[in-house]
Design a protein around this motif. Structure first.
Motif, mmCIF file in Angstrom:
data_model
loop_
_atom_site.group_PDB
_atom_site.id
_atom_site.type_symbol
_atom_site.label_atom_id
_atom_site.label_comp_id
_atom_site.label_asym_id
_atom_site.label_seq_id
_atom_site.Cartn_x
_atom_site.Cartn_y
_atom_site.Cartn_z
ATOM 1 N N PHE A 253 1.302 0.026 0.329
ATOM 2 C CA PHE A 253 1.971 -1.271 0.380
ATOM 3 C C PHE A 253 1.277 -2.208 1.379
ATOM 4 C CE2 PHE A 253 5.104 0.749 -2.182
ATOM 5 C CZ PHE A 253 5.774 -0.271 -2.829
ATOM 6 N N THR A 254 0.788 -1.658 2.486
ATOM 7 C CA THR A 254 0.038 -2.466 3.450
ATOM 8 C C THR A 254 -1.231 -3.016 2.816
ATOM 9 O OG1 THR A 254 0.909 -1.212 5.315
ATOM 10 C CG2 THR A 254 -1.133 -2.419 5.700
ATOM 11 N N LYS A 255 -1.964 -2.161 2.103
ATOM 12 C CA LYS A 255 -3.181 -2.613 1.412
ATOM 13 C C LYS A 255 -2.850 -3.652 0.346
ATOM 14 C CE LYS A 255 -6.073 1.485 1.951
ATOM 15 N NZ LYS A 255 -6.636 2.650 1.249
ATOM 16 N N ALA A 256 -1.747 -3.450 -0.366
ATOM 17 C CA ALA A 256 -1.354 -4.397 -1.416
ATOM 18 C C ALA A 256 -1.161 -5.807 -0.831
ATOM 19 C CB ALA A 256 -0.086 -3.920 -2.119
ATOM 20 N N VAL A 257 -0.535 -5.865 0.336
ATOM 21 C CA VAL A 257 -0.317 -7.156 0.981
ATOM 22 C C VAL A 257 -1.653 -7.739 1.447
ATOM 23 C CG1 VAL A 257 0.727 -8.301 2.983
ATOM 24 C CG2 VAL A 257 2.046 -6.637 1.659
ATOM 25 N N GLU A 258 -2.464 -6.886 2.105
ATOM 26 C CA GLU A 258 -3.764 -7.350 2.604
ATOM 27 C C GLU A 258 -4.664 -7.841 1.472
ATOM 28 O OE1 GLU A 258 -5.433 -4.073 4.792
ATOM 29 O OE2 GLU A 258 -3.996 -4.276 6.436
ATOM 30 N N TRP A 259 -4.686 -7.081 0.383
ATOM 31 C CA TRP A 259 -5.581 -7.392 -0.743
ATOM 32 C C TRP A 259 -4.965 -8.401 -1.713
ATOM 33 C CZ3 TRP A 259 -7.308 -1.819 -2.540
ATOM 34 C CH2 TRP A 259 -7.955 -1.176 -1.471
ATOM 35 N N GLN A 260 -3.677 -8.696 -1.524
ATOM 36 C CA GLN A 260 -2.943 -9.546 -2.468
ATOM 37 C C GLN A 260 -3.107 -9.018 -3.896
ATOM 38 O OE1 GLN A 260 -3.922 -13.671 -1.801
ATOM 39 N NE2 GLN A 260 -3.381 -13.558 0.355
#
Length: 111
Positions: free
Chosen positions: A41-48
């Motif tokens: 979920f952190t990567k999803a936010v960072e990567w949009q």
């Protein structure tokens, strides 16, 4: 409770359903699942992008598929035990078998 050759029915591809299934088939892995979910979920936010979350769902669905099916879990455990076999041919065959089980499980959850 067994469902034929399955420990539990195949869960839906949602975080809550996967977590509930894992709590039955491999409760010792719940902490790892949560840590990997947080990371996805952190990567999803960072990567949009939803790609990390989708990958997390598929990876855990695959692992749960293996754990819930006696045929796959037996093959997987036997193959993993031979990955570091002293005989290189045995180790190579074990690697092929691990890959085959992972592929079979992934195809099943993507049906």
């Amino acid at each position: 409770m067994m469902h034929g050759d399955e420990l539990i029915p195949r869960p839906e591809l949602t975080p809550d359903a996967l977590r509930a299934a894992l709590a039955i088939v491999a409760p010792d892995r719940l902490e790892a699942m949560q840590a990997e979910k947080d990371e996805a979920f952190t990567k999803a936010v960072e990567w949009q992008s939803l790609t990390p979350v989708q990958s997390w769902v598929l990876a855990w669905a695959r692992d749960i598929e293996i754990a819930r099916r006696h045929d796959l879990s037996t093959r997987y455990a036997q193959a993993k035990n031979n990955l570091e076999h002293e005989n290189p041919a045995t180790a190579q065959e074990a690697l092929r078998e691990v890959s085959a089980v992972l592929d079979t499980a992934m195809k099943a959850v993507r049906e």
